[in-house]
Motif scaffolding. Structure first.
Motif, mmCIF file in Angstrom:
data_model
loop_
_atom_site.group_PDB
_atom_site.id
_atom_site.type_symbol
_atom_site.label_atom_id
_atom_site.label_comp_id
_atom_site.label_asym_id
_atom_site.label_seq_id
_atom_site.Cartn_x
_atom_site.Cartn_y
_atom_site.Cartn_z
ATOM 1 N N THR A 78 23.594 36.833 29.065
ATOM 2 C CA THR A 78 24.489 37.884 28.579
ATOM 3 C C THR A 78 25.745 37.278 27.977
ATOM 4 N N ALA A 79 26.279 36.247 28.621
ATOM 5 C CA ALA A 79 27.464 35.572 28.092
ATOM 6 C C ALA A 79 27.158 34.887 26.763
ATOM 7 N N ALA A 80 25.983 34.253 26.669
ATOM 8 C CA ALA A 80 25.605 33.576 25.422
ATOM 9 C C ALA A 80 25.434 34.589 24.293
ATOM 10 N N ALA A 81 24.764 35.705 24.585
ATOM 11 C CA ALA A 81 24.576 36.738 23.563
ATOM 12 C C ALA A 81 25.921 37.342 23.157
ATOM 13 N N SER A 82 26.818 37.520 24.120
ATOM 14 C CA SER A 82 28.147 38.063 23.818
ATOM 15 C C SER A 82 28.915 37.114 22.901
ATOM 16 N N ALA A 83 28.771 35.809 23.130
ATOM 17 C CA ALA A 83 29.428 34.824 22.264
ATOM 18 C C ALA A 83 28.950 34.973 20.825
ATOM 19 N N VAL A 84 27.653 35.168 20.671
ATOM 20 C CA VAL A 84 27.093 35.331 19.327
ATOM 21 C C VAL A 84 27.601 36.618 18.686
ATOM 22 N N TYR A 85 27.651 37.711 19.452
ATOM 23 C CA TYR A 85 28.150 38.980 18.913
ATOM 24 C C TYR A 85 29.589 38.849 18.437
ATOM 25 N N LEU A 86 30.420 38.163 19.217
ATOM 26 C CA LEU A 86 31.828 37.993 18.850
ATOM 27 C C LEU A 86 31.965 37.229 17.538
ATOM 28 N N ILE A 87 31.236 36.124 17.436
ATOM 29 C CA ILE A 87 31.326 35.313 16.218
ATOM 30 C C ILE A 87 30.718 36.053 15.029
ATOM 31 N N ASN A 88 29.606 36.750 15.272
ATOM 32 C CA ASN A 88 28.959 37.509 14.203
ATOM 33 C C ASN A 88 29.888 38.597 13.650
ATOM 34 N N ASP A 89 30.553 39.323 14.554
ATOM 35 C CA ASP A 89 31.446 40.386 14.092
ATOM 36 C C ASP A 89 32.651 39.834 13.360
ATOM 37 N N VAL A 120 37.206 33.248 21.446
ATOM 38 C CA VAL A 120 36.526 33.689 22.667
ATOM 39 C C VAL A 120 35.026 33.432 22.571
ATOM 40 N N GLY A 121 34.457 33.656 21.403
ATOM 41 C CA GLY A 121 33.032 33.392 21.219
ATOM 42 C C GLY A 121 32.692 31.924 21.420
ATOM 43 N N ALA A 122 33.506 31.038 20.861
ATOM 44 C CA ALA A 122 33.263 29.601 21.007
ATOM 45 C C ALA A 122 33.384 29.157 22.462
ATOM 46 N N LEU A 123 34.399 29.674 23.165
ATOM 47 C CA LEU A 123 34.570 29.323 24.580
ATOM 48 C C LEU A 123 33.390 29.797 25.423
ATOM 49 N N LEU A 124 32.930 31.020 25.181
ATOM 50 C CA LEU A 124 31.785 31.537 25.926
ATOM 51 C C LEU A 124 30.536 30.707 25.666
ATOM 52 N N ALA A 125 30.311 30.333 24.417
ATOM 53 C CA ALA A 125 29.133 29.552 24.066
ATOM 54 C C ALA A 125 29.123 28.203 24.779
ATOM 55 N N ALA A 126 30.263 27.534 24.776
ATOM 56 C CA ALA A 126 30.355 26.231 25.445
ATOM 57 C C ALA A 126 30.206 26.373 26.955
ATOM 58 N N ALA A 127 30.813 27.409 27.519
ATOM 59 C CA ALA A 127 30.784 27.597 28.976
ATOM 60 C C ALA A 127 29.383 27.914 29.486
ATOM 61 N N THR A 128 28.613 28.710 28.742
ATOM 62 C CA THR A 128 27.284 29.097 29.219
ATOM 63 C C THR A 128 26.332 27.902 29.273
ATOM 64 N N SER A 129 26.375 27.048 28.270
ATOM 65 C CA SER A 129 25.493 25.877 28.267
ATOM 66 C C SER A 129 25.824 24.934 29.415
ATOM 67 N N THR A 130 27.128 24.730 29.638
ATOM 68 C CA THR A 130 27.553 23.864 30.740
ATOM 69 C C THR A 130 27.155 24.449 32.085
ATOM 70 N N ALA A 131 27.395 25.748 32.253
ATOM 71 C CA ALA A 131 27.055 26.412 33.520
ATOM 72 C C ALA A 131 25.556 26.398 33.768
ATOM 73 N N ALA A 132 24.760 26.552 32.718
ATOM 74 C CA ALA A 132 23.304 26.538 32.880
ATOM 75 C C ALA A 132 22.817 25.181 33.368
ATOM 76 N N ALA A 133 23.404 24.103 32.857
ATOM 77 C CA ALA A 133 23.019 22.761 33.298
ATOM 78 C C ALA A 133 23.355 22.533 34.763
ATOM 79 N N VAL A 134 24.476 23.121 35.214
ATOM 80 C CA VAL A 134 24.917 22.931 36.599
ATOM 81 C C VAL A 134 24.178 23.849 37.556
#
Length: 322
Positions: A78-89, A120-134
């Motif tokens: 959900t966070a990753a998709a939200s990041a994409v929506y923010l950047i897309n808009d 905000v979109g860029a921060l969410l995108a970076a945070a989700t990938s890092t959190a998924a690895a952990v």
């Protein structure tokens, strides 16, 4: 006079004779936060329930660990998709202002500044990938990263490429359905991938068809690519995809000839009826050109919801061999 001068100095800058505006300090931040949440499309978060699909198909929802891990995956996707929506808009702000409905989106309406949406979109995108690895495993992080990169490429360029745009959006749905299995190391069957992939293409093409019908008199002002697709072609795509999805599901259901392990009824085979009825019911909205918001069709149409629940019950009984 001294008091008057002091009062004048305390007034905010503005036109002469204009009364100073009294705006609570917290209101701007609250409005911005609400705008960011709206830009993240809460109504579309229901699509991320697809992360449960692979574990549910494998009958792996019984343990607390599984449920907890799926909750984490749901939040991350959900966070990753939200990041994409923010950047897309942020990218589409100007074009969205020409759309009769999308002009109300917070970024297009000026409620969320474009630079803030990007940040905000860029921060969410970076945070989700890092959190998924952990919190999950490296493969889950790789899949989430691939999703974000693919969707951003779609926002920038791929949404302007015929057919590829349909494939990218469909792949996004397929990744949602895959990631739960990837996070829990559950093998994904070929029938699961075929049915889910073409089912997603059915809904994506139906959405595009509905948008093309809606914007027929607007010269493609918002999505220029729609002028390159004919409504006949998009109708062909969603009909073809619906047929392949039904075929894939039938082949899965008919792999066993009858009841399995002493089940009362052949639930796998019987679930085909409900699955086909659900496809036919959704096709009604696709044919009318009113499937532009799939989440609203699924949530608001009561017969479709009932058919979906019946299918879910039958599918569940088939998985657990009741």
């Amino acid at each position: 006079m001294a008091e008057r001068s002091t009062a004048l100095l305390e007034q905010p800058e503005g036109r002469a004779g204009e009364a100073p505006a009294r705006i609570p300090r917290g209101r701007g931040a609250t409005a911005l936060a609400v705008g960011l949440v709206r830009t993240a499309r809460p109504r579309q978060w229901i699509k991320n329930v697809l992360v449960v699909a692979a574990p549910a198909a494998a009958g792996e929802l019984a343990s607390r660990h599984t449920v907890g891990q799926l909750a984490v995956v749901f939040i991350l996707f959900t966070a990753a998709a939200s990041a994409v929506y923010l950047i897309n808009d942020a990218l589409d702000a100007e074009a969205d202002r020409a759309h009769p409905v999308k002009c109300r989106r917070p970024v297009a309406a000026g409620e969320v500044p474009v630079p803030v949406a990007y940040a905000v979109g860029a921060l969410l995108a970076a945070a989700t990938s890092t959190a998924a690895a952990v919190l999950c495993n490296p493969l889950t992080a790789a899949l989430l990263t691939a999703y974000v990169v693919m969707q951003l490429a779609y926002c920038v360029r791929l949404k302007h490429v015929l057919v590829v745009d349909l494939a990218v959006v469909t792949t996004g749905f397929l990744m949602r359905a895959m990631i739960g299995g990837v996070a829990l190391s559950i093998p994904l069957s070929r029938w699961f991938l075929i049915t889910t992939g073409f089912g997603a293409l059915f809904m994506v093409a139906a959405k595009r068809y509905s948008e093309a019908v809606e914007m027929a008199d607007a010269d493609g002002a918002t999505r220029a690519l729609l002028t390159s697709y004919s409504t006949g072609y998009l109708r062909f795509v969603w009909q073809l995809a619906a047929g392949v999805a039904v075929l894939g599901y039938c082949l899965w259901a008919l792999e066993s000839g009858g009841t399995a392990n002493g089940s009362l009824l052949p639930w796998r085979q019987l679930s085909v009826i409900a699955f086909i009825l659900a496809v036919l019911r959704y096709a009604v909205f696709a044919d009318r050109g009113t499937a532009g918001a799939p989440e609203e069709v699924v949530l608001r149409d009561r017969p479709l919801a009932v058919i979906g629940l019946v299918w879910l019950a039958m599918y569940g009984m088939a998985v657990v061999d009741l």
